[in-house]
Enzyme design. Sequence first.
Site, PDB file in Angstrom:
ATOM      1  N   SER A 145      30.159  65.511 -39.135  1.00  0.00           N
ATOM      2  CA  SER A 145      30.928  66.383 -38.235  1.00  0.00           C
ATOM      3  C   SER A 145      30.142  66.531 -36.936  1.00  0.00           C
ATOM      4  O   SER A 145      28.896  66.510 -36.964  1.00  0.00           O
ATOM      5  CB  SER A 145      31.109  67.772 -38.864  1.00  0.00           C
ATOM      6  N   TYR A 159      27.189  74.952 -42.865  1.00  0.00           N
ATOM      7  CA  TYR A 159      28.034  73.743 -42.864  1.00  0.00           C
ATOM      8  C   TYR A 159      27.476  72.722 -41.877  1.00  0.00           C
ATOM      9  O   TYR A 159      27.316  71.532 -42.201  1.00  0.00           O
ATOM     10  CB  TYR A 159      29.466  74.132 -42.494  1.00  0.00           C
TER      11      TYR A 159
HETATM   12  P1  NAP Z   1      40.801  69.236 -46.198  1.00  0.00           P
HETATM   13  O1  NAP Z   1      42.076  69.032 -45.468  1.00  0.00           O
HETATM   14  O2  NAP Z   1      40.376  70.604 -46.592  1.00  0.00           O
HETATM   15  O3  NAP Z   1      40.837  68.298 -47.508  1.00  0.00           O
HETATM   16  C1  NAP Z   1      39.736  68.329 -48.364  1.00  0.00           C
HETATM   17  C2  NAP Z   1      39.878  67.268 -49.419  1.00  0.00           C
HETATM   18  O4  NAP Z   1      38.656  67.250 -50.182  1.00  0.00           O
HETATM   19  C3  NAP Z   1      40.983  67.539 -50.415  1.00  0.00           C
HETATM   20  O5  NAP Z   1      41.472  66.292 -50.855  1.00  0.00           O
HETATM   21  C4  NAP Z   1      40.258  68.271 -51.540  1.00  0.00           C
HETATM   22  O6  NAP Z   1      40.874  68.120 -52.813  1.00  0.00           O
HETATM   23  C5  NAP Z   1      38.942  67.544 -51.536  1.00  0.00           C
HETATM   24  N1  NAP Z   1      37.840  68.327 -52.067  1.00  0.00           N
HETATM   25  C6  NAP Z   1      37.397  69.554 -51.694  1.00  0.00           C
HETATM   26  N2  NAP Z   1      36.321  69.930 -52.418  1.00  0.00           N
HETATM   27  C7  NAP Z   1      36.096  68.895 -53.280  1.00  0.00           C
HETATM   28  C8  NAP Z   1      35.151  68.682 -54.303  1.00  0.00           C
HETATM   29  N3  NAP Z   1      34.214  69.605 -54.602  1.00  0.00           N
HETATM   30  N4  NAP Z   1      35.215  67.521 -55.001  1.00  0.00           N
HETATM   31  C9  NAP Z   1      36.148  66.589 -54.719  1.00  0.00           C
HETATM   32  N5  NAP Z   1      37.077  66.733 -53.764  1.00  0.00           N
HETATM   33  C10 NAP Z   1      37.046  67.883 -53.060  1.00  0.00           C
HETATM   34  O7  NAP Z   1      39.572  68.620 -45.392  1.00  0.00           O
HETATM   35  P2  NAP Z   1      39.507  67.653 -44.092  1.00  0.00           P
HETATM   36  O8  NAP Z   1      39.656  68.484 -42.886  1.00  0.00           O
HETATM   37  O9  NAP Z   1      40.364  66.469 -44.311  1.00  0.00           O
HETATM   38  O10 NAP Z   1      37.961  67.250 -44.151  1.00  0.00           O
HETATM   39  C11 NAP Z   1      37.518  66.051 -44.748  1.00  0.00           C
HETATM   40  C12 NAP Z   1      36.075  65.823 -44.334  1.00  0.00           C
HETATM   41  O11 NAP Z   1      35.994  65.799 -42.899  1.00  0.00           O
HETATM   42  C13 NAP Z   1      35.107  66.922 -44.780  1.00  0.00           C
HETATM   43  O12 NAP Z   1      33.880  66.352 -45.144  1.00  0.00           O
HETATM   44  C14 NAP Z   1      34.935  67.769 -43.526  1.00  0.00           C
HETATM   45  O13 NAP Z   1      33.717  68.458 -43.504  1.00  0.00           O
HETATM   46  C15 NAP Z   1      35.009  66.700 -42.455  1.00  0.00           C
HETATM   47  N6  NAP Z   1      35.357  67.221 -41.127  1.00  0.00           N
HETATM   48  C16 NAP Z   1      36.569  67.804 -40.906  1.00  0.00           C
HETATM   49  C17 NAP Z   1      36.854  68.302 -39.639  1.00  0.00           C
HETATM   50  C18 NAP Z   1      38.166  68.955 -39.305  1.00  0.00           C
HETATM   51  O14 NAP Z   1      38.267  69.544 -38.212  1.00  0.00           O
HETATM   52  N7  NAP Z   1      39.164  68.898 -40.157  1.00  0.00           N
HETATM   53  C19 NAP Z   1      35.909  68.193 -38.625  1.00  0.00           C
HETATM   54  C20 NAP Z   1      34.698  67.602 -38.898  1.00  0.00           C
HETATM   55  C21 NAP Z   1      34.432  67.116 -40.159  1.00  0.00           C
HETATM   56  P3  NAP Z   1      41.850  69.266 -53.444  1.00  0.00           P
HETATM   57  O15 NAP Z   1      43.123  69.168 -52.660  1.00  0.00           O
HETATM   58  O16 NAP Z   1      42.014  68.913 -54.869  1.00  0.00           O
HETATM   59  O17 NAP Z   1      41.138  70.567 -53.208  1.00  0.00           O
END
Ligand code: NAP
Length: 250
Positions: A145, A159
Amino acid sequence: MREAPVVLVTGGSRGIGAAVCLGAAKAGWSVAVNYASNAQAADAVVAAIRQGGGSAIAVRGDVGSDTDIKSIFAAVDKAFGRLDGLVNNAGIVGPTQRVDEMSVERLERMFRINVTGSILCAGEAVRRMSTRHGGKGGVIVNISSVAAELGSPAQYVDYAASKGAIDTFTIGLAREVATEGVRVNAVRPGIIDTEIHASGGLPDRARDLASTIPVQRPGTAEEVADAVLYLLSDKATYVTGAILNVSGGR
Ligand code: NAP
């Protein structure tokens, strides 16, 4: 016919991970869609891939659990008999807190899922892909991130620190396995319009912060997935140890 390469995407059921799964299937990968609890969301991604003529399975497992990680990889072995790619995407944020308010339970959970989980999954992948272990090579993409650079003060410094660890881990593992046919890179998303913000108690975060982003808008999960797909692909054969910001200039 050449057998399709196989990629495991942790947290592949929603958000960025789901976009990576759908894009990878279009690019010819067979996909293991990992999820933690929302089976319906994972099944929907699998169904969409199969409808498009691709191959996919849903695999439940918490990357915060060593036992679950072993069972996730065992399920991939059983279904596909090979592994060519890993996207360490599963990650969590926490509710907005200052460091002087954070509990040890919060910190342990954050680092167990975001850092230890990613490192353990990478270890399982290297054991299957590295030529040192008799594998045919492969590729790992870690989702970091831009918080790693910004530090996320007064929001979630823990985080941000977990993502700083992912950056360092990416560089170290890339160099460790560089002669073993395994490339390791990271993508650093900026503010992306997914449900992760609501899970941290800030459902409007992406919209609210749009004016602070140089390009004046949040990114989409697909825009991040495109960078991941590039790093997974044979277009990136000389790219390892790289960290790519996909952040609209943030
Ligand atoms: P999201 O929409 O909250 O989706 C999270 C996904 O991860 C879901 O499929 C969830 O499954 C799964 N998950 C959560 N905890 C888990 C665990 N302990 N074991 C296995 N699966 C798990 O998240 P996102 O925004 O797509 O983020 C994905 C990645 O990008 C993360 O690493 C996040 O830190 C990074 N990121 C995101 C952003 C942003 O702005 N969105 C920015 C920078 C970095 P369930 O549905 O079963 O809970």
